[in-house]
Design an enzyme around this catalytic site. Sequence first.
Site, PDB file in Angstrom:
ATOM      1  N   LEU A  68      26.355  21.244  48.163  1.00  0.00           N
ATOM      2  CA  LEU A  68      27.345  20.165  48.123  1.00  0.00           C
ATOM      3  C   LEU A  68      28.640  20.697  47.526  1.00  0.00           C
ATOM      4  O   LEU A  68      28.613  21.531  46.617  1.00  0.00           O
ATOM      5  CB  LEU A  68      26.820  18.998  47.277  1.00  0.00           C
ATOM      6  CG  LEU A  68      25.581  18.290  47.838  1.00  0.00           C
ATOM      7  CD1 LEU A  68      25.048  17.288  46.816  1.00  0.00           C
ATOM      8  CD2 LEU A  68      25.912  17.590  49.142  1.00  0.00           C
TER       9      LEU A  68
ATOM     10  N   GLU B  98      25.197  10.222  41.941  1.00  0.00           N
ATOM     11  CA  GLU B  98      25.103  10.095  43.397  1.00  0.00           C
ATOM     12  C   GLU B  98      23.799  10.710  43.887  1.00  0.00           C
ATOM     13  O   GLU B  98      23.137  10.181  44.789  1.00  0.00           O
ATOM     14  CB  GLU B  98      26.315  10.755  44.061  1.00  0.00           C
ATOM     15  CG  GLU B  98      26.628  10.215  45.445  1.00  0.00           C
ATOM     16  CD  GLU B  98      25.741  10.742  46.548  1.00  0.00           C
ATOM     17  OE1 GLU B  98      25.469   9.996  47.502  1.00  0.00           O
ATOM     18  OE2 GLU B  98      25.307  11.915  46.462  1.00  0.00           O
TER      19      GLU B  98
END
Length: 190
Positions: free
Chosen positions: A27, A34
């Site tokens: 990511l 999240e």
Amino acid sequence: MTGRKMLRFNLMVAVGENFGIGLKGDLPWHIKSELKYFSRTTKRTNDPGKRNAVIMGKKTYFGVPESKRPLPERLNIVLSTTMKPADLPADVVLCPSLEAAMHYLETEAKDIENVWIVGGSGVYAEAMASTRCHKLYITKVQGKFECDTFFPAIPDGFHEVPLDAGTPEGLQEENGIKFEYKVLEKQAAQ
């Protein structure tokens, strides 16, 4: 088929302003809350006797830290035409295509409640074009991050719907990064 209705699936993705979703197999940002939302949402079932399935491409699967894969408490399905079942742990299902994965779930996996598409880019594009696609769970991350993998354009026919119970509303912030949860639902074809 055993009379079971056609399964639908949802997509889950965190996406930057430039539609970026990944960088070098990881990511582009680190937002712990999240990741917890992703885990909680993709594990949640109404029937305690069932579990959910997560479907992902090979790069997405191997992008998950080794200590966290396969994703726990969910049936992990990896899409690949080049891998062999021996390349994956015994409890991970290998399928050559999204439709093959859905066929497997409809005919072989009787304990599945929800199906989640969790990446990558090509799998997302195929999934959004499918009549099986129900909702897109999108975390909109504010800011432009360096990315080498991008979320495809969302086809026409999706509209925003209210968030699920328990999903934080409004702008969130962690480590100086602002983000917001959205849910889009595919309109039935007229």
